[in-house]
Scaffold this active site. Structure first.
Site, mmCIF file in Angstrom:
data_model
loop_
_atom_site.group_PDB
_atom_site.id
_atom_site.type_symbol
_atom_site.label_atom_id
_atom_site.label_comp_id
_atom_site.label_asym_id
_atom_site.label_seq_id
_atom_site.Cartn_x
_atom_site.Cartn_y
_atom_site.Cartn_z
ATOM 1 C CE1 TYR A 33 -3.995 2.142 0.782
ATOM 2 C CE2 TYR A 33 -2.474 3.494 1.910
ATOM 3 C CZ TYR A 33 -3.746 3.480 1.613
ATOM 4 O OH TYR A 33 -4.363 4.524 1.581
ATOM 5 C CG ASP A 34 2.894 2.384 3.345
ATOM 6 O OD1 ASP A 34 1.931 2.723 3.736
ATOM 7 O OD2 ASP A 34 3.640 1.768 4.609
ATOM 8 C CB SER A 79 -29.915 17.156 20.164
ATOM 9 O OG SER A 79 -31.023 17.970 20.543
ATOM 10 C CG LEU A 80 -31.350 11.789 18.706
ATOM 11 C CD1 LEU A 80 -31.142 10.361 18.851
ATOM 12 C CD2 LEU A 80 -32.896 11.605 17.737
ATOM 13 C CD GLU A 108 -29.079 3.837 13.579
ATOM 14 O OE1 GLU A 108 -29.250 3.709 12.178
ATOM 15 O OE2 GLU A 108 -28.811 4.921 13.902
ATOM 16 C CE LYS A 110 -27.159 9.486 22.872
ATOM 17 N NZ LYS A 110 -25.893 10.225 23.095
ATOM 18 C CG ASP A 112 -19.532 9.290 24.174
ATOM 19 O OD1 ASP A 112 -20.092 10.342 24.016
ATOM 20 O OD2 ASP A 112 -19.119 8.979 25.463
ATOM 21 N NE ARG A 131 -26.873 18.799 17.141
ATOM 22 C CZ ARG A 131 -27.334 19.809 17.916
ATOM 23 N NH1 ARG A 131 -26.385 20.399 18.641
ATOM 24 N NH2 ARG A 131 -28.774 20.085 18.194
ATOM 25 C CE1 TYR A 217 -26.070 9.703 13.161
ATOM 26 C CE2 TYR A 217 -24.258 8.680 13.783
ATOM 27 C CZ TYR A 217 -25.047 9.730 13.766
ATOM 28 O OH TYR A 217 -24.652 10.966 14.832
ATOM 29 C CE LYS A 305 -27.004 9.681 27.124
ATOM 30 N NZ LYS A 305 -26.948 10.942 27.816
ATOM 31 C CB CYS A 399 -20.820 34.516 52.029
ATOM 32 S SG CYS A 399 -20.560 34.513 50.146
ATOM 33 C CB CYS A 402 -19.050 38.742 50.398
ATOM 34 S SG CYS A 402 -20.533 37.742 51.149
ATOM 35 C CB CYS A 417 -24.483 34.494 50.184
ATOM 36 S SG CYS A 417 -23.693 36.285 50.291
ATOM 37 C CB CYS A 422 -21.973 38.228 47.450
ATOM 38 S SG CYS A 422 -21.145 36.903 47.498
#
Length: 661
Positions: A33-34, A79-80, A108, A110, A112, A131, A217, A305, A399, A402, A417, A422
């Site tokens: 290939y190379d 989006s879904l 399908e 999902k 990541d 997207r 897809y 999910k 707080c 502050c 607070c 603040c």
């Protein structure tokens, strides 16, 4: 060195590339290939006019950009919606079967990774884009070309857009992090972050070395392929040379869908890439069109999910943060640990009661998970591992920013607070005001706001609209040039034209989220009318109770708030509700309405848009709070539930007559 030999080499290399990266069945050695690639490059170097954008030689990288161009998608990349358990899977099926009897589904993995749109013209890749916000993405063509599983040329005439996911395989991430360790560079937390970071490199040589892959897809315009089902689309793009996922499966019913989800959950750890769920789609394309879309998601698809992954780590410390309302939140500082694919070093402890109930102590071994695979939280401590040196939780009394005394309000678990001056509260309020869901001021992100606040440029909301006064000083800040400053000022100016509900939400009044802001803005029509409304007028509105009315009363009692509204008016901010608004009496005002069944006289969107314009709240499920159910043919379970609950029912013909549509 003939032109014929050039084309012969291109055809051979494309064939071998497809066999290796898509089919995983190489027929030549790497050396062969190379050797062919080197021959092709020699011919092209000797004849630069013969180089084409779809040549295999263009995959090696080398193009360096100054920045990414924006690309407007031909069709919105939506989006879904997310679901998390078996009941929600079956509820999704109920919504589908209200419109489509006996649907067939495609399931399908999902993936990541990072969504990508690939646009071809007469078989040649024109560009690849991220997207982005769904409407506008970034042109990443120079890096897309380095991904060898994405074809640069296909046998297809005319336009074609194909969408999918760019991923980094687990082994590629391991190699990359080994290299970064040796170089003393920060490691990538997970495959998704590594893929996103790689595809957004300005130097394509870097992306070329990262080992990215892609699965395709979706074809937004299936008519270009003369396909009638989603599965047929997948088969056709596979035949064109695109890499599709081998675990995709047809399911005849929702029971088969759930069985598939359970299979994939067991398979997940053995896959060579990260997934975080299963995507469920109605297979028939005509049925997809009939089901349609909400403003944000398709109704014919959903993402299941996986349950949050739980891990054990050490709780090193507890620190306290302050939000825009002044609410104090305890947070766990953890020994870094990977949860659901990403590195987690902090997790929320929610409030004092939660810490005491769970007996969370500094030094504990704790169980950590990601709620909805997003927000890390401490589930519990492992008490049997204690050594006696752990430090019990103790709520702070002042707080952390502050030093003002904290107050726990009646019937609430949180401390606040109460100091309106603040710094932390002010910064969080400014961040909220500029956020996408509120005034949507692009370029005014969290870190920029904090930097501007510390420099004294923006200390209150009105200062945002006077930033042009500090233009020269801002442009002296590293990373801020004329172009970015112009874009920021343009975004600030554009925000003045937002409809009232955006401004109302952005003000951060306690209890007034995005939906409530829209309800109030719709009902009163203007800021003046809202501020002049009394308690009775407010609480007469559906879903507006004592809490909201009290919050608005407290807001109005503060003279500083009224001065701010007056100043914003002077600055030209819109104070009116700009959506279509009906002011006359009608039978649908303030009613909660559900639409179900197959509609023949009008589209579901027509009905929903009309109802919304009349002041109705259109929801997807029937409950005791539902006032009216509009039914078409084969209405299904929602109709049955409405009958059982004694809810008013109107058929499509009667609705058409009542509405005049």
């Amino acid at each position: 060195m003939s032109f014929e030999r050039l084309n012969e080499l291109k055809a051979l290399l494309n064939k071998y590339n497809y066999e290796y990266y898509v089919q995983d069945t190489p027929t030549v050695t790497d050396q062969e290939y190379d050797r062919l690639m080197e021959e092709l490059i020699r011919i092209e170097q000797a004849n630069p006019a013969w180089i084409t954008t779809d040549s295999p030689s263009q995959r090696v990288g080398g193009e360096v950009l100054e920045g990414f161009k924006k690309v407007t998608h031909q069709r919105m990349m939506m989006s879904l919606g997310d679901i998390f358990n078996e009941d929600e899977v079956y509820t999704f099926n109920d919504r589908v079967t209200d419109v489509i009897p006996n649907p067939e589904y495609i399931c399908e993995l999902k993936l990541d990774g990072l969504s990508v749109s690939l646009v071809y013209q007469d078989g040649v890749l024109q560009y690849g884009a991220t997207r982005g916000n769904g409407t506008i993405g970034e042109d990443i063509t120079h890096n897309v070309k380095t991904i060898r599983s994405i074809p640069l040329h296909i046998d297809f005439k005319g336009p074609l857009e194909v969408r999918g996911e760019i991923i980094m395989p687990k082994k590629a991430l391991e190699r990359l992090n080994e290299e970064r360790t040796e170089a003393g560079l920060p490691l990538f937390a997970n495959c998704r972050n590594a893929a996103a970071g790689s595809i957004r490199q300005l130097d394509s040589r870097i992306a070329a070395k990262r080992g990215l892959d892609a699965f395709l897809y979706h074809v937004p315009e299936a008519s270009q392929l003369n396909a009638t089902t989603h599965y047929e689309c997948l088969e056709k793009i596979k035949a064109l040379g695109f890499k599709t996922n081998p675990y995709t499966r047809k399911c005849k019913n929702i029971k088969e869908v759930w069985n598939y989800i359970e299979e994939v959950a067991k398979l997940r750890p053995t896959l060579p890439y990260d997934i975080d769920g299963v995507v469920i789609k109605v297979n028939d394309l005509d049925s997809q069109r009939r089901l349609g879309y909400t403003a944000k998601v398709p109704k014919w698809a959903i993402a299941y999910k996986f349950p949050a992954e739980e891990v054990i780590t050490k709780l090193k410390d507890i620190v306290f943060t302050i939000g825009r309302t002044g609410q104090i939140t305890p947070n766990a500082v953890l020994e870094p640990v990977r949860v659901a694919g990403s590195l987690v070093q902090r997790a929320t402890l929610h409030n004092e009661d939660n810490c005491i109930r769970k007996d969370i102590r500094i030094g504990d071994d704790v169980i950590v998970r990601k709620a909805g695979d997003v927000i890390p939280e401490v589930v519990s401590s492992i008490k049997e591992r204690r050594t006696g040196h752990e430090i019990p939780f103790k709520m702070i009394t002042v707080c952390p920013k502050c030093g003002s005394p904290l107050v726990r309000k009646p019937n609430e678990a949180a401390y606040y607070c109460m100091n309106e001056e603040c710094d932390s509260k002010k910064i969080e309020k400014l961040i909220h005001f500029a956020s996408r869901e509120a005034m949507n001021i692009d370029g005014l992100g969290d870190k920029i706001i904090e930097q501007f606040y510390n420099l004294g440029f923006v200390t209150c909301i009105e200062d945002i609209y006077h930033l042009d006064v500090h233009e020269k000083e801002i442009m002296d800040i590293e990373g801020f040039g004329k172009k970015s400053m112009d874009k920021l000022l343009e975004a600030i100016e554009n925000s003045k034209a937002n409809s009232l509900e955006k401004l109302l939400f952005g003000l951060g009044i306690k209890g007034i989220g995005a939906k409530m802001a829209d309800t109030l803005a719709y009902h009163f029509g203007s800021m003046d009318a809202l501020l002049n409304a009394n308690y009775v007028q407010l609480t007469s509105i559906k879903d507006v109770g004592d809490t909201i009315a009290s919050s608005l009363a407290a807001f109005k009692r503060n003279e500083r708030n009224l001065e701010m509204i007056a100043h914003l008016k002077e600055l030209g901010l819109n104070m009116d509700y700009l959506k279509v608004r009906d002011t006359g009496d009608n039978p649908f005002r303030d009613k909660t309405v559900v639409i179900t069944g197959t509609l023949t006289l009008m589209t579901r969107k027509q009905i929903k848009d009309y109802l919304t314009s009349q002041g109705a709240n259109v929801t997807g499920s029937v409950s005791k709070k539902t006032d009216l159910v509009i039914v078409g043919e084969n209405p299904g379970s929602k109709y049955t539930k409405a009958v059982d609950l004694g809810i008013s029912i109107m058929n499509e013909s009667a609705f058409k007559g009542a509405s005049g549509l």
